[in-house]
Design a protein around this motif. Structure first.
Motif, PDB file in Angstrom:
ATOM      1  N   ASP A  40       0.631  -1.197  -0.084  1.00 52.43           N
ATOM      2  CA  ASP A  40       0.049   0.238  -0.029  1.00 52.43           C
ATOM      3  C   ASP A  40       0.812   1.031   0.602  1.00 52.43           C
ATOM      4  O   ASP A  40       0.600   2.181  -0.814  1.00 52.43           O
ATOM      5  CB  ASP A  40      -1.532   0.135   0.814  1.00 52.43           C
ATOM      6  CG  ASP A  40      -1.876  -1.127   1.039  1.00 52.43           C
ATOM      7  OD1 ASP A  40      -2.347  -1.606   0.054  1.00 52.43           O
ATOM      8  OD2 ASP A  40      -2.374  -1.592   1.901  1.00 52.43           O
ATOM      9  N   GLY A  41       2.041   1.258   0.669  1.00 49.41           N
ATOM     10  CA  GLY A  41       3.174   2.323   1.049  1.00 49.41           C
ATOM     11  C   GLY A  41       4.054   2.440   0.037  1.00 49.41           C
ATOM     12  O   GLY A  41       4.639   3.137  -0.861  1.00 49.41           O
ATOM     13  N   ARG A  42       3.818   1.320  -1.455  1.00 46.43           N
ATOM     14  CA  ARG A  42       4.562   1.448  -2.954  1.00 46.43           C
ATOM     15  C   ARG A  42       5.862   0.972  -2.457  1.00 46.43           C
ATOM     16  O   ARG A  42       6.984   1.490  -3.914  1.00 46.43           O
ATOM     17  CB  ARG A  42       4.280   2.618  -3.842  1.00 46.43           C
ATOM     18  CG  ARG A  42       3.041   3.556  -3.659  1.00 46.43           C
ATOM     19  CD  ARG A  42       2.583   3.760  -5.515  1.00 46.43           C
ATOM     20  NE  ARG A  42       3.070   3.222  -6.588  1.00 46.43           N
ATOM     21  CZ  ARG A  42       3.171   2.356  -7.648  1.00 46.43           C
ATOM     22  NH1 ARG A  42       2.498   1.319  -6.625  1.00 46.43           N
ATOM     23  NH2 ARG A  42       3.665   2.470  -7.838  1.00 46.43           N
ATOM     24  N   ILE A  43       5.967   0.452  -1.893  1.00 46.67           N
ATOM     25  CA  ILE A  43       7.277  -0.020  -1.708  1.00 46.67           C
ATOM     26  C   ILE A  43       7.137  -1.745  -2.764  1.00 46.67           C
ATOM     27  O   ILE A  43       6.383  -2.432  -2.220  1.00 46.67           O
ATOM     28  CB  ILE A  43       7.832  -1.106   0.127  1.00 46.67           C
ATOM     29  CG1 ILE A  43       7.790   0.569   0.617  1.00 46.67           C
ATOM     30  CG2 ILE A  43       8.884  -2.036   0.005  1.00 46.67           C
ATOM     31  CD1 ILE A  43       7.324   0.445   2.399  1.00 46.67           C
ATOM     32  N   ARG A  44       8.079  -2.286  -3.155  1.00 47.80           N
ATOM     33  CA  ARG A  44       8.103  -2.641  -4.158  1.00 47.80           C
ATOM     34  C   ARG A  44       8.441  -4.811  -2.927  1.00 47.80           C
ATOM     35  O   ARG A  44       9.058  -4.670  -2.274  1.00 47.80           O
ATOM     36  CB  ARG A  44       9.514  -3.373  -4.640  1.00 47.80           C
ATOM     37  CG  ARG A  44       9.182  -2.236  -5.273  1.00 47.80           C
ATOM     38  CD  ARG A  44      10.995  -1.967  -6.482  1.00 47.80           C
ATOM     39  NE  ARG A  44      10.622  -1.278  -8.093  1.00 47.80           N
ATOM     40  CZ  ARG A  44      10.975  -0.181  -7.774  1.00 47.80           C
ATOM     41  NH1 ARG A  44      11.433   0.689  -5.850  1.00 47.80           N
ATOM     42  NH2 ARG A  44      10.930   0.876  -9.120  1.00 47.80           N
ATOM     43  N   LEU A  45       7.359  -5.543  -3.181  1.00 47.88           N
ATOM     44  CA  LEU A  45       7.663  -6.706  -2.860  1.00 47.88           C
ATOM     45  C   LEU A  45       7.566  -8.093  -3.875  1.00 47.88           C
ATOM     46  O   LEU A  45       6.310  -8.162  -4.729  1.00 47.88           O
ATOM     47  CB  LEU A  45       6.351  -7.006  -1.738  1.00 47.88           C
ATOM     48  CG  LEU A  45       6.333  -6.316  -0.585  1.00 47.88           C
ATOM     49  CD1 LEU A  45       4.731  -6.387  -0.238  1.00 47.88           C
ATOM     50  CD2 LEU A  45       7.794  -5.680   0.289  1.00 47.88           C
ATOM     51  N   TYR A  46       8.673  -8.952  -3.430  1.00 51.40           N
ATOM     52  CA  TYR A  46       9.548  -9.514  -4.241  1.00 51.40           C
ATOM     53  C   TYR A  46       8.543 -11.595  -3.868  1.00 51.40           C
ATOM     54  O   TYR A  46       9.109 -11.453  -2.510  1.00 51.40           O
ATOM     55  CB  TYR A  46      10.633  -9.845  -4.721  1.00 51.40           C
ATOM     56  CG  TYR A  46      11.444  -8.588  -5.229  1.00 51.40           C
ATOM     57  CD1 TYR A  46      11.460  -8.917  -6.530  1.00 51.40           C
ATOM     58  CD2 TYR A  46      11.301  -7.653  -4.828  1.00 51.40           C
ATOM     59  CE1 TYR A  46      11.704  -7.473  -6.842  1.00 51.40           C
ATOM     60  CE2 TYR A  46      12.215  -6.573  -5.218  1.00 51.40           C
ATOM     61  CZ  TYR A  46      12.169  -6.578  -6.624  1.00 51.40           C
ATOM     62  OH  TYR A  46      12.616  -5.450  -7.169  1.00 51.40           O
ATOM     63  N   SER A  47       8.297 -12.618  -4.783  1.00 49.89           N
ATOM     64  CA  SER A  47       7.834 -13.108  -4.343  1.00 49.89           C
ATOM     65  C   SER A  47       9.029 -14.528  -4.726  1.00 49.89           C
ATOM     66  O   SER A  47       9.909 -14.047  -5.569  1.00 49.89           O
ATOM     67  CB  SER A  47       6.260 -13.656  -5.323  1.00 49.89           C
ATOM     68  OG  SER A  47       6.871 -13.823  -6.449  1.00 49.89           O
ATOM     69  N   GLN A  48       9.030 -15.780  -4.101  1.00 53.68           N
ATOM     70  CA  GLN A  48       9.424 -16.130  -4.485  1.00 53.68           C
ATOM     71  C   GLN A  48      10.143 -16.849  -6.285  1.00 53.68           C
ATOM     72  O   GLN A  48      11.127 -17.245  -5.993  1.00 53.68           O
ATOM     73  CB  GLN A  48       9.956 -18.512  -3.825  1.00 53.68           C
ATOM     74  CG  GLN A  48      10.573 -19.121  -4.664  1.00 53.68           C
ATOM     75  CD  GLN A  48      11.934 -18.329  -3.524  1.00 53.68           C
ATOM     76  OE1 GLN A  48      12.327 -17.831  -2.484  1.00 53.68           O
ATOM     77  NE2 GLN A  48      13.317 -18.542  -4.104  1.00 53.68           N
ATOM     78  N   ARG A  49       8.787 -16.875  -7.197  1.00 54.07           N
ATOM     79  CA  ARG A  49       8.910 -16.371  -8.302  1.00 54.07           C
ATOM     80  C   ARG A  49       9.290 -15.880  -9.191  1.00 54.07           C
ATOM     81  O   ARG A  49       9.923 -16.100  -9.948  1.00 54.07           O
ATOM     82  CB  ARG A  49       7.304 -16.508  -8.750  1.00 54.07           C
ATOM     83  CG  ARG A  49       7.143 -17.001 -10.281  1.00 54.07           C
ATOM     84  CD  ARG A  49       5.623 -17.112 -11.184  1.00 54.07           C
ATOM     85  NE  ARG A  49       4.879 -18.024 -10.238  1.00 54.07           N
ATOM     86  CZ  ARG A  49       4.873 -19.605 -10.603  1.00 54.07           C
ATOM     87  NH1 ARG A  49       5.518 -20.035 -11.535  1.00 54.07           N
ATOM     88  NH2 ARG A  49       4.155 -20.247  -9.565  1.00 54.07           N
ATOM     89  N   ASP A  50       9.715 -14.496  -8.267  1.00 58.80           N
ATOM     90  CA  ASP A  50      10.462 -13.136  -8.810  1.00 58.80           C
ATOM     91  C   ASP A  50      11.652 -13.604  -8.613  1.00 58.80           C
ATOM     92  O   ASP A  50      12.094 -12.831  -9.603  1.00 58.80           O
ATOM     93  CB  ASP A  50      10.033 -12.289  -8.068  1.00 58.80           C
ATOM     94  CG  ASP A  50       8.488 -11.776  -8.333  1.00 58.80           C
ATOM     95  OD1 ASP A  50       8.128 -12.240  -9.329  1.00 58.80           O
ATOM     96  OD2 ASP A  50       8.058 -11.230  -7.450  1.00 58.80           O
ATOM     97  N   ILE A  51      12.690 -13.800  -7.687  1.00 63.91           N
ATOM     98  CA  ILE A  51      13.171 -14.259  -7.165  1.00 63.91           C
ATOM     99  C   ILE A  51      14.022 -15.573  -8.270  1.00 63.91           C
ATOM    100  O   ILE A  51      15.245 -15.819  -8.921  1.00 63.91           O
ATOM    101  CB  ILE A  51      13.237 -14.395  -5.603  1.00 63.91           C
ATOM    102  CG1 ILE A  51      13.364 -13.384  -5.078  1.00 63.91           C
ATOM    103  CG2 ILE A  51      14.959 -15.530  -5.479  1.00 63.91           C
ATOM    104  CD1 ILE A  51      13.119 -14.096  -3.396  1.00 63.91           C
ATOM    105  N   ASP A  52      13.415 -16.364  -8.492  1.00 63.51           N
ATOM    106  CA  ASP A  52      13.400 -17.276  -9.676  1.00 63.51           C
ATOM    107  C   ASP A  52      13.874 -17.233 -10.960  1.00 63.51           C
ATOM    108  O   ASP A  52      14.216 -17.339 -11.363  1.00 63.51           O
ATOM    109  CB  ASP A  52      12.394 -18.645  -9.348  1.00 63.51           C
ATOM    110  CG  ASP A  52      12.834 -19.651  -7.847  1.00 63.51           C
ATOM    111  OD1 ASP A  52      13.620 -19.038  -6.959  1.00 63.51           O
ATOM    112  OD2 ASP A  52      12.005 -20.374  -7.870  1.00 63.51           O
TER     113      ASP A  52
END
Length: 124
Positions: A40-52
């Motif tokens: 909500d604060g526009r902070i980037r959040l990555y998933s394990q799929r993104d990391i792979d």
């Protein structure tokens, strides 16, 4: 334990895990190679799929010498292939189900009936 697609990693954590600068991750996002979720604060959040996916990008660029335009093409082709493989698997399952049921609905038939008679008209 988090779900594979659940966005939980901050950019600093991902950068540390992969031993890259956060600017590299921002560049990949600008190039549309990755698309992390945003809080909500526009902070980037990555998933394990993104990391792979980032690991694949790093392998392509570092080990194979592919530029980012080439990486984009490769990722798009990989996505297309993955989609087609899923479609093939679904079709195989459908065919197997039809074989085990010993019948196929006409709209799902792989072979269509043709007329036994063909008419040829000659003009004089």
């Amino acid at each position: 334990m988090h779900h594979y697609d659940e966005p939980v990693y901050l950019i600093s954590i991902v950068a540390k895990i992969l031993d890259i600068h956060p600017q590299t991750l921002r560049q990949y996002e600008r190039e549309n190679l990755i698309n992390p979720s945003r809080s909500d604060g526009r902070i980037r959040l990555y998933s394990q799929r993104d990391i792979d996916k980032i690991k694949l990008i790093l392998r392509l660029t570092r080990e194979l010498g592919v530029n980012l335009a080439g990486v984009d093409i490769i990722l798009n082709l990989k996505e297309t292939i993955d989609s087609m493989e899923k479609e093939i698997a679904d079709l195989r399952h459908e065919v197997q189900t039809a074989k085990s049921a010993h019948s196929v609905a006409p709209e799902k038939s792989l072979v269509t009936k043709k007329s036994l008679y063909e008419m040829i008209v000659f003009k004089e």
